[in-house]
Each structure stands twice: as structure tokens, then as C-alpha cells.
Scaffold this active site. Structure first.
Site, PDB file in Angstrom:
ATOM      1  N   GLY A  99      -0.810  12.031  13.974  1.00  0.00           N
ATOM      2  CA  GLY A  99      -1.393  11.200  15.015  1.00  0.00           C
ATOM      3  C   GLY A  99      -1.925  12.028  16.156  1.00  0.00           C
ATOM      4  CB  ILE A 100      -4.121  11.130  18.993  1.00  0.00           C
ATOM      5  CG1 ILE A 100      -5.290  11.007  17.992  1.00  0.00           C
ATOM      6  CG2 ILE A 100      -4.574  11.759  20.301  1.00  0.00           C
ATOM      7  CD1 ILE A 100      -5.911  12.305  17.559  1.00  0.00           C
ATOM      8  CB  SER A 137       5.612   8.075  22.286  1.00  0.00           C
ATOM      9  OG  SER A 137       5.536   8.630  23.586  1.00  0.00           O
ATOM     10  CG  HIS A 139       4.132   8.524  27.032  1.00  0.00           C
ATOM     11  ND1 HIS A 139       4.348   8.652  28.387  1.00  0.00           N
ATOM     12  CD2 HIS A 139       4.326   9.757  26.496  1.00  0.00           C
ATOM     13  CE1 HIS A 139       4.642   9.916  28.668  1.00  0.00           C
ATOM     14  NE2 HIS A 139       4.632  10.603  27.537  1.00  0.00           N
ATOM     15  CE1 TYR A 165       0.764   9.461  21.411  1.00  0.00           C
ATOM     16  CE2 TYR A 165       2.092   9.358  23.417  1.00  0.00           C
ATOM     17  CZ  TYR A 165       1.952   9.716  22.084  1.00  0.00           C
ATOM     18  OH  TYR A 165       2.998  10.309  21.419  1.00  0.00           O
TER      19      TYR A 165
HETATM   20  N1  LIG Z   1       5.905  16.342  20.749  1.00  0.00           N
HETATM   21  C1  LIG Z   1       6.475  15.398  21.477  1.00  0.00           C
HETATM   22  O1  LIG Z   1       7.169  15.620  22.479  1.00  0.00           O
HETATM   23  C2  LIG Z   1       6.275  13.971  21.059  1.00  0.00           C
HETATM   24  C3  LIG Z   1       6.787  12.982  21.888  1.00  0.00           C
HETATM   25  C4  LIG Z   1       6.634  11.675  21.503  1.00  0.00           C
HETATM   26  C5  LIG Z   1       6.021  11.379  20.311  1.00  0.00           C
HETATM   27  N2  LIG Z   1       5.518  12.350  19.527  1.00  0.00           N
HETATM   28  C6  LIG Z   1       4.821  11.972  18.283  1.00  0.00           C
HETATM   29  O2  LIG Z   1       5.238  12.824  17.224  1.00  0.00           O
HETATM   30  C7  LIG Z   1       4.148  13.031  16.322  1.00  0.00           C
HETATM   31  C8  LIG Z   1       3.912  14.514  16.115  1.00  0.00           C
HETATM   32  O3  LIG Z   1       3.621  15.114  17.367  1.00  0.00           O
HETATM   33  P1  LIG Z   1       3.266  16.668  17.472  1.00  0.00           P
HETATM   34  O4  LIG Z   1       3.674  17.096  18.826  1.00  0.00           O
HETATM   35  O5  LIG Z   1       3.765  17.402  16.280  1.00  0.00           O
HETATM   36  O6  LIG Z   1       1.659  16.589  17.421  1.00  0.00           O
HETATM   37  P2  LIG Z   1       0.651  17.640  16.731  1.00  0.00           P
HETATM   38  O7  LIG Z   1      -0.704  17.345  17.292  1.00  0.00           O
HETATM   39  O8  LIG Z   1       1.166  19.023  16.846  1.00  0.00           O
HETATM   40  O9  LIG Z   1       0.690  17.225  15.200  1.00  0.00           O
HETATM   41  C9  LIG Z   1       0.023  16.082  14.721  1.00  0.00           C
HETATM   42  C10 LIG Z   1      -0.473  16.371  13.310  1.00  0.00           C
HETATM   43  O10 LIG Z   1      -1.156  15.203  12.846  1.00  0.00           O
HETATM   44  C11 LIG Z   1      -2.329  15.627  12.167  1.00  0.00           C
HETATM   45  N3  LIG Z   1      -3.365  14.618  12.264  1.00  0.00           N
HETATM   46  C12 LIG Z   1      -3.974  14.193  13.411  1.00  0.00           C
HETATM   47  N4  LIG Z   1      -4.932  13.311  13.107  1.00  0.00           N
HETATM   48  C13 LIG Z   1      -4.923  13.177  11.749  1.00  0.00           C
HETATM   49  C14 LIG Z   1      -5.707  12.409  10.843  1.00  0.00           C
HETATM   50  N5  LIG Z   1      -6.700  11.618  11.264  1.00  0.00           N
HETATM   51  N6  LIG Z   1      -5.438  12.497   9.531  1.00  0.00           N
HETATM   52  C15 LIG Z   1      -4.449  13.318   9.079  1.00  0.00           C
HETATM   53  N7  LIG Z   1      -3.688  14.090   9.898  1.00  0.00           N
HETATM   54  C16 LIG Z   1      -3.930  14.012  11.219  1.00  0.00           C
HETATM   55  C17 LIG Z   1      -2.777  16.892  12.892  1.00  0.00           C
HETATM   56  O11 LIG Z   1      -3.614  17.692  12.040  1.00  0.00           O
HETATM   57  C18 LIG Z   1      -1.460  17.553  13.230  1.00  0.00           C
HETATM   58  O12 LIG Z   1      -1.068  18.472  12.233  1.00  0.00           O
HETATM   59  C19 LIG Z   1       2.948  12.300  16.929  1.00  0.00           C
HETATM   60  O13 LIG Z   1       2.825  11.028  16.320  1.00  0.00           O
HETATM   61  C20 LIG Z   1       3.316  12.150  18.385  1.00  0.00           C
HETATM   62  O14 LIG Z   1       2.684  11.035  18.983  1.00  0.00           O
HETATM   63  C21 LIG Z   1       5.630  13.637  19.877  1.00  0.00           C
END
Ligand SMILES: NC(=O)c1ccc[n+]([C@@H]2O[C@H](COP(=O)([O-])OP(=O)(O)OC[C@H]3O[C@@H](n4cnc5c(N)ncnc54)[C@H](O)[C@@H]3O)[C@@H](O)[C@H]2O)c1
Length: 300
Positions: A99-100, A137, A139, A165
Site C-alpha cells: 500500500g501507500i 494504521s 491514522h 491515507y
Molecule cells: N511503517 C509504519 O510505521 C506503518 C504504520 C502504520 C501502517 N503501516 C502500513 O503497513 C504497510 C507497510 O508499510 P511499509 O512502511 O512497509 O511501507 P513501504 O512503502 O515500505 O512498503 C509498501 C510495499 O507495498 C508495495 N506496493 C505499493 N503499491 C503497490 C501496488 N500498487 N501493487 C503492488 N505492490 C505495491 C511497494 O512496492 C512496497 O514494497 C502499509 O500498508 C502501511 O500503510 C505502516
């Protein structure tokens, strides 16, 4: 508090659609979307150490970590249902992280996070996967106030998003609820707070989720029996924390790490840098600075 529709609502039951096709009540083979991402890179080694066999799914090629660990790799868009069905077939659960991960324009956020999650849930249903763990999240509930009385915010506090988001993550949870109620899919939504190697600012001393606890949380969400539909905070055992640990406890998640061990170093390294200190929004709302009129944007 957690929401367990299997005990409070008898429209659906999870009956024998358990995730236990491996030893110790855990699925043997799982699919992990967003497997090239930062959170996945954190949890992949821990999950394989626990015995999971992982099919990675991402639009990007496998990272070195992922390539060394994943048994298979499906390179596809997260909205490509047919490719997802192929990747998910034979898996006991899906962990959906793709995801984004921050604020972006509505078109992108809604396409990837909302349409993408619907595609993942639909593909899981078509592939006969009984359980999906969804990355939500803090958020999704970013405008919820921080308790002033030292209390905690329940795991299932109603949606109050602070960004596009956050709206997309509230929709992720709603889609999980629908697929549970309509099709009996078991769905655990992880309301991840701040997952980083170390807490980066004063707010994260309360909201940090350590990489090791992220593994414990994901493992619990994958193996807990009869989860129904649940919302669970993704947070460590932070001394300054204000997010409930009840939802985690109900699925067998016991956080170990405490951001407090980094507090002295954090403030010492920051020196005179005021950006490390909690802002006014950080002190008022769960979503902190993302509750401002111009929240930080996701950078590609
Ligand atoms: N990191 C945090 O603190 C945090 C907090 C709350 C929620 N999250 C959620 O956890 C998840 C992972 O977060 P992260 O920090 O690893 O993000 P990240 O951006 O590092 O990883 C996201 C991955 O999703 C892939 N992706 C994005 N769009 C895509 C698409 N259209 N098709 C296929 N793959 C796609 C990207 O290539 C990437 O590898 C997300 O859903 C994010 O919203 C993360």
C-alpha cells in the site's frame, strides 16, 4: 476491547475454517503482500524463523532479504485479482501490507489502498484462504484525542481519520468487516502505530512498535484461534503508551519492547533540534502532526 463477531453476532461463524494447516496452530504457507517493503523486510526473517513459508507479492522485484527467504515471488499490481488468486492458492493466510504508507493524493491512495485491499480480500475468498491480516494504521483514528487522565484508547475506537491515507485505512477495516460478515473470512486489522527500528521523536516514545514486536504481533494474528473480525493496536509495551493492550492480549500478543530505553539517547542526540519534541498536535491527537492542515506527504 476487541470486536469478535463470532461471539456477538451469529449471522456468521468461522466454524472449521481455521488457519491451522501447520504445526502449533499456525498456517504453514502464507502470502505476504508488500513483501519488498520496509515493514515486510523487518518481519520476514522473524516469520521464517518461526517456520512460516512465505509467498512474496509486490509490484517490485524481491529485495535481497526477500529473495533469500520467500519460496515464491509474485510480481504484480495489488489490484490484479487473477494474479493474486494464483499467488494465494495453497496458502493458509494472507498478510496484506502492500500500500501507500503515508498521505498522498486521493486518486493514488484510494486506488492502491482501498481498491487494492478489496482485490486482496476477493482473491483470498476465491483462493479459499481462511484468514487475512490487514495493515491498518493509527491514522484511521488519528483525530481521536489522547486520554488526559492516563487512560488508554480501546483497540476498536471508531474511525476518525486525519488524512486521505487515514480514510483509506478506515475503508480497509470496513472491507475486512464486510468480508468477515458476508463470507466468514477471519480478519485481523492491525492498527499499526509507529513501526521503526527505533523511536524517532518524543511522540514515538508512546506509539513505537519495535520490529521484534511486529513479528510477535503478526505471528499472533496468524495463529490465534477463532479470531472472527478484530481490530488490534500494533504497539510495543511503551511505558509512556496510551493505546490499549487488550486487543493484543486477546489474540495472544505479548509485546516485549519499551521505547523508554531509547529516550535518553533520543533527547541527547537531538540536542537543540526542536523537531524531536512533541508538537501541539502530538500532545492532543493520536495522529500527531498528521492532524495538521498540511500533513507530511509520502515521497516516491
Ligand atoms: N511503517 C509504519 O510505521 C506503518 C504504520 C502504520 C501502517 N503501516 C502500513 O503497513 C504497510 C507497510 O508499510 P511499509 O512502511 O512497509 O511501507 P513501504 O512503502 O515500505 O512498503 C509498501 C510495499 O507495498 C508495495 N506496493 C505499493 N503499491 C503497490 C501496488 N500498487 N501493487 C503492488 N505492490 C505495491 C511497494 O512496492 C512496497 O514494497 C502499509 O500498508 C502501511 O500503510 C505502516
Amino acid at each position: 476491547m476487541t470486536t469478535d463477531r463470532t461471539t456477538t453476532d451469529d449471522r456468521t461463524t468461522t466454524d472449521d475454517r481455521t488457519t491451522a494447516d501447520g504445526p502449533h496452530g499456525r498456517p504453514d504457507r502464507i502470502a505476504l503482500t508488500g513483501a519488498a517493503g520496509s515493514l515486510a523486510t523487518d518481519v520476514l526473517p522473524g516469520l521464517t524463523d518461526l517456520g512460516y513459508h512465505v509467498v512474496g507479492v509486490d509490484r517490485k522485484p524481491a529485495t535481497d532479504t526477500a529473495a533469500a527467504i520467500c519460496q515464491d515471488w509474485a510480481r504484480c499490481e495489488i489490484t490484479d485479482s487473477d494474479a493474486l488468486v494464483t499467488a494465494f492458492t495453497g496458502c493458509g493466510a494472507v498478510v496484506h501490507l502492500a500500500g501507500i504508507p503515508l498521505e498522498a493524493d486521493w486518486e493514488t491512495v484510494s486506488r492502491v489502498n482501498i481498491d487494492g485491499t478489496q482485490a486482496v480480500l476477493e482473491a483470498a475468498r476465491r483462493a479459499g484462504v481462511p484468514r487475512v491480516v490487514l495493515a491498518s494504521s493509527i491514522h484511521a483514528v488519528g483525530y481521536v484525542g489522547i486520554p488526559a487522565d492516563g487512560g488508554t484508547v480501546p483497540d476498536d475506537v471508531p474511525a476518525r481519520p486525519n488524512t486521505f491515507y487515514g480514510v483509506s485505512k478506515a475503508a480497509v477495516e470496513a472491507l475486512g468487516s464486510l468480508y468477515h460478515d458476508r463470507y466468514g473470512l477471519e480478519v485481523v486489522c492491525l492498527r499499526i502505530a509507529s513501526r521503526f527500528a527505533r523511536p524517532r521523536d518524543e511522540r514515538m516514545l508512546a506509539t513505537w512498535l519495535s520490529p521484534a514486536d511486529a513479528v510477535r504481533l503478526t505471528d499472533a494474528a496468524l495463529r490465534a484461534p477463532g479470531v472472527g473480525f478484530r481490530l488490534v493496536w500494533g504497539v510495543s509495551a511503551n511505558s509512556r503508551g496510551y493505546l490499549s493492550h487488550s486487543g493484543g492480549a486477546a489474540i495472544g500478543y505479548t509485546p516485549v519492547d519499551d521505547a523508554e530505553r531509547y529516550a535518553d539517547t533520543l533527547f541527547a542526540e537531538a540536542g537543540d533540534d526542536p523537531s524531536v519534541l512533541a508538537s501541539e498536535e502530538d500532545r492532543r491527537f493520536l495522529g500527531g502532526v498528521f492532524c495538521s492542515e498540511h500533513p507530511p506527504m509520502f515521497e516516491w
